[in-house]
Motif scaffolding. Sequence first.
Motif, PDB file in Angstrom:
ATOM      1  N   SER A  35       2.470  32.875   5.687  1.00 35.72           N
ATOM      2  CA  SER A  35       2.506  31.423   5.807  1.00 35.72           C
ATOM      3  C   SER A  35       3.508  30.852   4.803  1.00 35.72           C
ATOM      4  O   SER A  35       3.724  31.405   3.732  1.00 35.72           O
ATOM      5  CB  SER A  35       1.116  30.832   5.582  1.00 35.72           C
ATOM      6  OG  SER A  35       0.675  31.142   4.278  1.00 35.72           O
ATOM      7  N   SER A  36       4.090  29.737   5.153  1.00 38.84           N
ATOM      8  CA  SER A  36       5.130  29.127   4.338  1.00 38.84           C
ATOM      9  C   SER A  36       4.520  28.376   3.164  1.00 38.84           C
ATOM     10  O   SER A  36       3.459  27.779   3.271  1.00 38.84           O
ATOM     11  CB  SER A  36       5.935  28.163   5.210  1.00 38.84           C
ATOM     12  OG  SER A  36       6.857  27.464   4.420  1.00 38.84           O
ATOM     13  N   SER A  37       5.235  28.387   2.037  1.00 38.83           N
ATOM     14  CA  SER A  37       4.785  27.609   0.890  1.00 38.83           C
ATOM     15  C   SER A  37       5.278  26.167   0.997  1.00 38.83           C
ATOM     16  O   SER A  37       4.940  25.346   0.158  1.00 38.83           O
ATOM     17  CB  SER A  37       5.300  28.251  -0.401  1.00 38.83           C
ATOM     18  OG  SER A  37       6.716  28.293  -0.381  1.00 38.83           O
ATOM     19  N   TYR A  38       6.056  25.876   2.028  1.00 39.41           N
ATOM     20  CA  TYR A  38       6.551  24.523   2.241  1.00 39.41           C
ATOM     21  C   TYR A  38       5.624  23.799   3.213  1.00 39.41           C
ATOM     22  O   TYR A  38       5.205  24.362   4.214  1.00 39.41           O
ATOM     23  CB  TYR A  38       7.968  24.556   2.807  1.00 39.41           C
ATOM     24  CG  TYR A  38       8.974  25.190   1.871  1.00 39.41           C
ATOM     25  CD1 TYR A  38       9.446  24.505   0.769  1.00 39.41           C
ATOM     26  CD2 TYR A  38       9.438  26.480   2.098  1.00 39.41           C
ATOM     27  CE1 TYR A  38      10.366  25.088  -0.098  1.00 39.41           C
ATOM     28  CE2 TYR A  38      10.358  27.070   1.240  1.00 39.41           C
ATOM     29  CZ  TYR A  38      10.813  26.365   0.143  1.00 39.41           C
ATOM     30  OH  TYR A  38      11.718  26.935  -0.702  1.00 39.41           O
ATOM     31  N   PRO A  52       4.244  21.463   6.233  1.00 37.82           N
ATOM     32  CA  PRO A  52       4.769  21.262   7.593  1.00 37.82           C
ATOM     33  C   PRO A  52       5.660  20.018   7.720  1.00 37.82           C
ATOM     34  O   PRO A  52       6.639  20.032   8.457  1.00 37.82           O
ATOM     35  CB  PRO A  52       3.517  21.108   8.450  1.00 37.82           C
ATOM     36  CG  PRO A  52       2.417  21.714   7.663  1.00 37.82           C
ATOM     37  CD  PRO A  52       2.799  21.582   6.218  1.00 37.82           C
ATOM     38  N   GLU A  53       5.338  18.967   6.977  1.00 38.82           N
ATOM     39  CA  GLU A  53       6.140  17.735   7.042  1.00 38.82           C
ATOM     40  C   GLU A  53       7.569  17.990   6.572  1.00 38.82           C
ATOM     41  O   GLU A  53       8.525  17.491   7.167  1.00 38.82           O
ATOM     42  CB  GLU A  53       5.516  16.613   6.183  1.00 38.82           C
ATOM     43  CG  GLU A  53       4.126  16.213   6.581  1.00 38.82           C
ATOM     44  CD  GLU A  53       3.030  17.144   6.052  1.00 38.82           C
ATOM     45  OE1 GLU A  53       3.244  17.868   5.046  1.00 38.82           O
ATOM     46  OE2 GLU A  53       1.966  17.167   6.681  1.00 38.82           O
ATOM     47  N   ALA A  61      13.263  18.859   7.668  1.00 38.66           N
ATOM     48  CA  ALA A  61      14.449  19.691   7.484  1.00 38.66           C
ATOM     49  C   ALA A  61      15.094  20.022   8.822  1.00 38.66           C
ATOM     50  O   ALA A  61      16.319  19.944   8.963  1.00 38.66           O
ATOM     51  CB  ALA A  61      14.074  20.971   6.743  1.00 38.66           C
ATOM     52  N   VAL A  62      14.277  20.374   9.822  1.00 40.85           N
ATOM     53  CA  VAL A  62      14.810  20.696  11.152  1.00 40.85           C
ATOM     54  C   VAL A  62      15.512  19.470  11.741  1.00 40.85           C
ATOM     55  O   VAL A  62      16.606  19.584  12.307  1.00 40.85           O
ATOM     56  CB  VAL A  62      13.681  21.205  12.080  1.00 40.85           C
ATOM     57  CG1 VAL A  62      14.148  21.298  13.516  1.00 40.85           C
ATOM     58  CG2 VAL A  62      13.173  22.551  11.597  1.00 40.85           C
ATOM     59  N   ARG A 110      16.766  28.065   8.872  1.00 40.13           N
ATOM     60  CA  ARG A 110      17.229  28.742  10.088  1.00 40.13           C
ATOM     61  C   ARG A 110      16.008  29.202  10.898  1.00 40.13           C
ATOM     62  O   ARG A 110      15.924  28.986  12.094  1.00 40.13           O
ATOM     63  CB  ARG A 110      18.118  29.937   9.741  1.00 40.13           C
ATOM     64  CG  ARG A 110      18.730  30.625  10.952  1.00 40.13           C
ATOM     65  CD  ARG A 110      19.586  31.842  10.557  1.00 40.13           C
ATOM     66  NE  ARG A 110      20.452  31.652   9.406  1.00 40.13           N
ATOM     67  CZ  ARG A 110      21.633  31.028   9.433  1.00 40.13           C
ATOM     68  NH1 ARG A 110      22.092  30.536  10.556  1.00 40.13           N
ATOM     69  NH2 ARG A 110      22.355  30.901   8.335  1.00 40.13           N
ATOM     70  N   HIS A 111      15.038  29.802  10.212  1.00 36.94           N
ATOM     71  CA  HIS A 111      13.820  30.273  10.875  1.00 36.94           C
ATOM     72  C   HIS A 111      13.039  29.099  11.472  1.00 36.94           C
ATOM     73  O   HIS A 111      12.580  29.178  12.614  1.00 36.94           O
ATOM     74  CB  HIS A 111      12.943  31.045   9.888  1.00 36.94           C
ATOM     75  CG  HIS A 111      11.615  31.407  10.451  1.00 36.94           C
ATOM     76  ND1 HIS A 111      11.448  32.404  11.385  1.00 36.94           N
ATOM     77  CD2 HIS A 111      10.386  30.883  10.240  1.00 36.94           C
ATOM     78  CE1 HIS A 111      10.169  32.471  11.718  1.00 36.94           C
ATOM     79  NE2 HIS A 111       9.511  31.565  11.028  1.00 36.94           N
ATOM     80  N   TRP A 112      12.881  28.019  10.721  1.00 35.48           N
ATOM     81  CA  TRP A 112      12.140  26.857  11.224  1.00 35.48           C
ATOM     82  C   TRP A 112      12.813  26.270  12.453  1.00 35.48           C
ATOM     83  O   TRP A 112      12.154  25.868  13.402  1.00 35.48           O
ATOM     84  CB  TRP A 112      12.007  25.787  10.150  1.00 35.48           C
ATOM     85  CG  TRP A 112      11.311  26.242   8.901  1.00 35.48           C
ATOM     86  CD1 TRP A 112      10.427  27.289   8.768  1.00 35.48           C
ATOM     87  CD2 TRP A 112      11.467  25.699   7.601  1.00 35.48           C
ATOM     88  NE1 TRP A 112      10.025  27.407   7.466  1.00 35.48           N
ATOM     89  CE2 TRP A 112      10.636  26.441   6.723  1.00 35.48           C
ATOM     90  CE3 TRP A 112      12.214  24.647   7.073  1.00 35.48           C
ATOM     91  CZ2 TRP A 112      10.534  26.160   5.361  1.00 35.48           C
ATOM     92  CZ3 TRP A 112      12.109  24.366   5.725  1.00 35.48           C
ATOM     93  CH2 TRP A 112      11.284  25.112   4.876  1.00 35.48           C
ATOM     94  N   GLY A 113      14.134  26.235  12.435  1.00 33.58           N
ATOM     95  CA  GLY A 113      14.875  25.712  13.588  1.00 33.58           C
ATOM     96  C   GLY A 113      14.690  26.584  14.818  1.00 33.58           C
ATOM     97  O   GLY A 113      14.486  26.084  15.932  1.00 33.58           O
ATOM     98  N   ARG A 114      14.744  27.907  14.611  1.00 36.40           N
ATOM     99  CA  ARG A 114      14.540  28.834  15.742  1.00 36.40           C
ATOM    100  C   ARG A 114      13.121  28.697  16.289  1.00 36.40           C
ATOM    101  O   ARG A 114      12.908  28.665  17.495  1.00 36.40           O
ATOM    102  CB  ARG A 114      14.779  30.287  15.313  1.00 36.40           C
ATOM    103  CG  ARG A 114      16.184  30.590  14.823  1.00 36.40           C
ATOM    104  CD  ARG A 114      17.243  30.377  15.897  1.00 36.40           C
ATOM    105  NE  ARG A 114      18.567  30.749  15.440  1.00 36.40           N
ATOM    106  CZ  ARG A 114      19.462  29.911  14.937  1.00 36.40           C
ATOM    107  NH1 ARG A 114      19.188  28.630  14.812  1.00 36.40           N
ATOM    108  NH2 ARG A 114      20.657  30.335  14.576  1.00 36.40           N
TER     109      ARG A 114
END
Length: 108
Positions: free
Chosen positions: A4-7, A9-10, A15-16, A49-53
């Motif tokens: 899981s991401s440490s960032y 969701p918002e 960012a995307v 890049r991963h979030w965008g994909r």
Amino acid sequence: MARSSSYPPELRCRAVRMVAEVLGDYPNESAALRAVAQKLGIGSAEPLRHWGRQDQVDFGQRPGTTMEESAQIKAMKKEIAELKRASEILKAAASFFAAELDRPHLSS
């Protein structure tokens, strides 16, 4: 399964959106990703890049497993593990009671 991401969701959604908005201002996607990562204080462009994909997968623009599907798979795996444990307990109990029935009992 990815960790899981440490960032939050918002931040990921923001960012995307930012990358999509500034993409035309940069010579390529990598440059846009680096610029947005730097603006948001994200150490590397790779998470963006991963979030965008993943966003493209979630909206059907790219093949892959959506976040919703990943959550369902994780829940199903957990349920299967619980069912396996319950099944093992029931098998052990059935063996115990079968052995009890086979044992001769002393009558008083």
